[in-house]
Design a protein around this motif. Structure first.
Motif, PDB file in Angstrom:
ATOM      1  N   ASN A   1      93.601 -44.084  -4.091  1.00  0.00           N
ATOM      2  CA  ASN A   1      94.845 -44.482  -3.542  1.00  0.00           C
ATOM      3  C   ASN A   1      96.061 -43.910  -4.334  1.00  0.00           C
ATOM      4  OD1 ASN A   1      93.683 -46.383  -1.820  1.00  0.00           O
ATOM      5  ND2 ASN A   1      93.136 -47.722  -3.591  1.00  0.00           N
ATOM      6  N   GLU A   2      95.833 -42.767  -4.574  1.00  0.00           N
ATOM      7  CA  GLU A   2      96.753 -41.721  -5.157  1.00  0.00           C
ATOM      8  C   GLU A   2      96.989 -40.388  -4.331  1.00  0.00           C
ATOM      9  OE1 GLU A   2      95.989 -41.095  -9.483  1.00  0.00           O
ATOM     10  OE2 GLU A   2      95.030 -43.051  -9.826  1.00  0.00           O
ATOM     11  N   THR A   3      98.235 -39.696  -4.857  1.00  0.00           N
ATOM     12  CA  THR A   3      98.483 -38.282  -4.517  1.00  0.00           C
ATOM     13  C   THR A   3      98.499 -37.592  -5.930  1.00  0.00           C
ATOM     14  OG1 THR A   3     100.782 -38.368  -4.598  1.00  0.00           O
ATOM     15  CG2 THR A   3      99.741 -38.990  -2.346  1.00  0.00           C
ATOM     16  N   ASN A   4      98.193 -36.157  -5.776  1.00  0.00           N
ATOM     17  CA  ASN A   4      98.371 -35.429  -6.938  1.00  0.00           C
ATOM     18  C   ASN A   4      99.514 -34.493  -6.801  1.00  0.00           C
ATOM     19  OD1 ASN A   4      97.857 -32.633  -5.715  1.00  0.00           O
ATOM     20  ND2 ASN A   4      96.034 -33.310  -5.036  1.00  0.00           N
ATOM     21  N   THR A   5      99.860 -33.846  -7.954  1.00  0.00           N
ATOM     22  CA  THR A   5     100.919 -32.974  -7.883  1.00  0.00           C
ATOM     23  C   THR A   5     100.725 -31.642  -8.589  1.00  0.00           C
ATOM     24  OG1 THR A   5     101.567 -33.856 -10.244  1.00  0.00           O
ATOM     25  CG2 THR A   5     102.656 -34.889  -8.130  1.00  0.00           C
ATOM     26  N   GLU A   6      99.711 -31.370  -8.156  1.00  0.00           N
ATOM     27  CA  GLU A   6      99.050 -29.764  -8.572  1.00  0.00           C
ATOM     28  C   GLU A   6      99.706 -28.786  -7.931  1.00  0.00           C
ATOM     29  OE1 GLU A   6      95.050 -31.160  -8.278  1.00  0.00           O
ATOM     30  OE2 GLU A   6      95.705 -32.865  -9.802  1.00  0.00           O
ATOM     31  N   HIS A   7      99.703 -27.452  -8.368  1.00  0.00           N
ATOM     32  CA  HIS A   7     100.192 -26.415  -7.679  1.00  0.00           C
ATOM     33  C   HIS A   7     101.741 -26.404  -7.521  1.00  0.00           C
ATOM     34  CE1 HIS A   7      95.923 -25.043  -7.670  1.00  0.00           C
ATOM     35  NE2 HIS A   7      95.933 -25.983  -7.186  1.00  0.00           N
ATOM     36  N   GLY A   8     102.437 -27.316  -8.087  1.00  0.00           N
ATOM     37  CA  GLY A   8     103.983 -27.461  -7.699  1.00  0.00           C
ATOM     38  C   GLY A   8     104.126 -28.217  -6.599  1.00  0.00           C
ATOM     39  N   GLY A   9     103.389 -28.989  -6.082  1.00  0.00           N
ATOM     40  CA  GLY A   9     103.828 -29.800  -4.831  1.00  0.00           C
ATOM     41  C   GLY A   9     102.839 -31.037  -4.964  1.00  0.00           C
ATOM     42  N   ARG A  10     102.495 -31.394  -3.707  1.00  0.00           N
ATOM     43  CA  ARG A  10     101.867 -33.030  -3.687  1.00  0.00           C
ATOM     44  C   ARG A  10     100.718 -32.662  -2.517  1.00  0.00           C
ATOM     45  NH1 ARG A  10     105.570 -37.208  -1.395  1.00  0.00           N
ATOM     46  NH2 ARG A  10     106.541 -35.461  -0.337  1.00  0.00           N
ATOM     47  N   GLY A  11      99.605 -33.384  -3.015  1.00  0.00           N
ATOM     48  CA  GLY A  11      98.487 -33.093  -2.041  1.00  0.00           C
ATOM     49  C   GLY A  11      97.477 -34.718  -2.154  1.00  0.00           C
ATOM     50  N   VAL A  12      97.061 -34.748  -1.108  1.00  0.00           N
ATOM     51  CA  VAL A  12      95.896 -36.063  -0.808  1.00  0.00           C
ATOM     52  C   VAL A  12      94.836 -35.546  -0.093  1.00  0.00           C
ATOM     53  CG1 VAL A  12      96.932 -36.781   1.347  1.00  0.00           C
ATOM     54  CG2 VAL A  12      96.037 -38.586  -0.235  1.00  0.00           C
ATOM     55  N   TYR A  13      93.653 -36.274  -0.485  1.00  0.00           N
ATOM     56  CA  TYR A  13      92.503 -36.010   0.318  1.00  0.00           C
ATOM     57  C   TYR A  13      92.062 -37.089   1.142  1.00  0.00           C
ATOM     58  CZ  TYR A  13      91.978 -31.744  -2.974  1.00  0.00           C
ATOM     59  OH  TYR A  13      92.099 -30.868  -3.408  1.00  0.00           O
ATOM     60  N   PHE A  14      91.121 -36.913   2.182  1.00  0.00           N
ATOM     61  CA  PHE A  14      90.778 -38.163   3.149  1.00  0.00           C
ATOM     62  C   PHE A  14      89.584 -37.704   3.965  1.00  0.00           C
ATOM     63  CE2 PHE A  14      94.537 -36.731   4.773  1.00  0.00           C
ATOM     64  CZ  PHE A  14      94.430 -36.661   6.072  1.00  0.00           C
ATOM     65  N   MET A  15      89.052 -38.610   4.580  1.00  0.00           N
ATOM     66  CA  MET A  15      88.119 -38.276   5.781  1.00  0.00           C
ATOM     67  C   MET A  15      88.509 -38.806   7.278  1.00  0.00           C
ATOM     68  SD  MET A  15      85.920 -37.382   3.436  1.00  0.00           S
ATOM     69  CE  MET A  15      84.263 -37.041   4.331  1.00  0.00           C
ATOM     70  N   ASP A  16      88.290 -37.944   8.080  1.00  0.00           N
ATOM     71  CA  ASP A  16      88.628 -38.087   9.540  1.00  0.00           C
ATOM     72  C   ASP A  16      87.533 -38.781   9.947  1.00  0.00           C
ATOM     73  OD1 ASP A  16      86.277 -36.468  10.264  1.00  0.00           O
ATOM     74  OD2 ASP A  16      87.722 -34.743  11.456  1.00  0.00           O
ATOM     75  N   PRO A  17      87.516 -39.124  11.396  1.00  0.00           N
ATOM     76  CA  PRO A  17      86.550 -40.209  11.924  1.00  0.00           C
ATOM     77  C   PRO A  17      85.112 -39.661  12.057  1.00  0.00           C
ATOM     78  CG  PRO A  17      88.466 -40.568  13.278  1.00  0.00           C
ATOM     79  CD  PRO A  17      88.644 -39.321  12.000  1.00  0.00           C
ATOM     80  N   ALA A  18      84.926 -38.262  11.912  1.00  0.00           N
ATOM     81  CA  ALA A  18      83.719 -37.595  12.237  1.00  0.00           C
ATOM     82  C   ALA A  18      83.109 -37.401  10.816  1.00  0.00           C
ATOM     83  CB  ALA A  18      83.832 -36.232  12.960  1.00  0.00           C
ATOM     84  N   GLY A  19      83.843 -37.737   9.764  1.00  0.00           N
ATOM     85  CA  GLY A  19      83.267 -37.257   8.535  1.00  0.00           C
ATOM     86  C   GLY A  19      83.594 -36.303   7.780  1.00  0.00           C
ATOM     87  N   HIS A  20      84.529 -35.659   8.357  1.00  0.00           N
ATOM     88  CA  HIS A  20      85.126 -34.316   7.799  1.00  0.00           C
ATOM     89  C   HIS A  20      86.143 -34.577   6.848  1.00  0.00           C
ATOM     90  CE1 HIS A  20      83.295 -31.981  10.712  1.00  0.00           C
ATOM     91  NE2 HIS A  20      83.819 -32.492  11.904  1.00  0.00           N
ATOM     92  N   GLY A  21      85.979 -33.700   5.605  1.00  0.00           N
ATOM     93  CA  GLY A  21      87.208 -33.716   4.374  1.00  0.00           C
ATOM     94  C   GLY A  21      88.247 -33.043   4.799  1.00  0.00           C
ATOM     95  N   LEU A  22      89.493 -33.935   4.902  1.00  0.00           N
ATOM     96  CA  LEU A  22      90.888 -33.369   5.043  1.00  0.00           C
ATOM     97  C   LEU A  22      91.776 -33.286   4.077  1.00  0.00           C
ATOM     98  CD1 LEU A  22      91.698 -35.106   8.630  1.00  0.00           C
ATOM     99  CD2 LEU A  22      90.382 -32.931   8.131  1.00  0.00           C
ATOM    100  N   GLU A  23      92.375 -32.368   3.802  1.00  0.00           N
ATOM    101  CA  GLU A  23      93.375 -32.049   2.804  1.00  0.00           C
ATOM    102  C   GLU A  23      94.700 -31.993   3.158  1.00  0.00           C
ATOM    103  OE1 GLU A  23      93.837 -29.383  -1.208  1.00  0.00           O
ATOM    104  OE2 GLU A  23      92.217 -28.985  -0.037  1.00  0.00           O
TER     105      GLU A  23
END
Length: 124
Positions: free
Chosen positions: A95-117
């Motif tokens: 339930n967080e985002t990151n601030t790496e590489h000078g920006g923001r990022g988030v990870y989650f899964m799609d309905p088929a189980g693929h990892g999205l960023e």
């Protein structure tokens, strides 16, 4: 001729459900679809083609570079729709985002189980 990325096929358990998930997150319209594919076209012309292969789906990782406005929209959509998400690929910061590489990022899964960023700045 230059080299550019044109399209990829993303394996889905339900191609309609997966395509809608990506369209909803990124605020993209429907694209012309044909045969076994449900298509989505990204802003740069890249085509994502969702298909239901007759094999077990192996997880893949797909990262999308977006601007800050689209990140805000996507992150709000994830929260409002109860999609589990993390600030890190190891899923240690839920339930967080990151601030790496000078920006923001988030990870989650799609309905088929693929990892999205989703990221707002490229790594390199």
């Amino acid at each position: 001729m230059t080299v550019s990325f044109n399209h990829t096929i993303i394996a889905a358990k339900d191609r309609h459900e997966s395509a809608k998930f990506y369209r909803d997150i990124f605020g993209l319209p429907e694209a012309l679809s044909w045969g076994p594919f449900i298509n989505i076209q990204l802003d740069d012309g890249v085509l994502l083609q969702f298909a239901e292969p007759p094999v077990e789906i192996q997880m893949q990782h797909y990262a999308f570079l977006v601007d800050d406005d689209r990140f805000d929209r996507a992150y709000t959509w994830l929260q409002e729709n109860g999609v589990e998400h993390w600030a890190d690929p190891q899923r240690q910061r839920p339930n967080e985002t990151n601030t790496e590489h000078g920006g923001r990022g988030v990870y989650f899964m799609d309905p088929a189980g693929h990892g999205l960023e989703i990221i707002t700045r490229p790594y390199f």
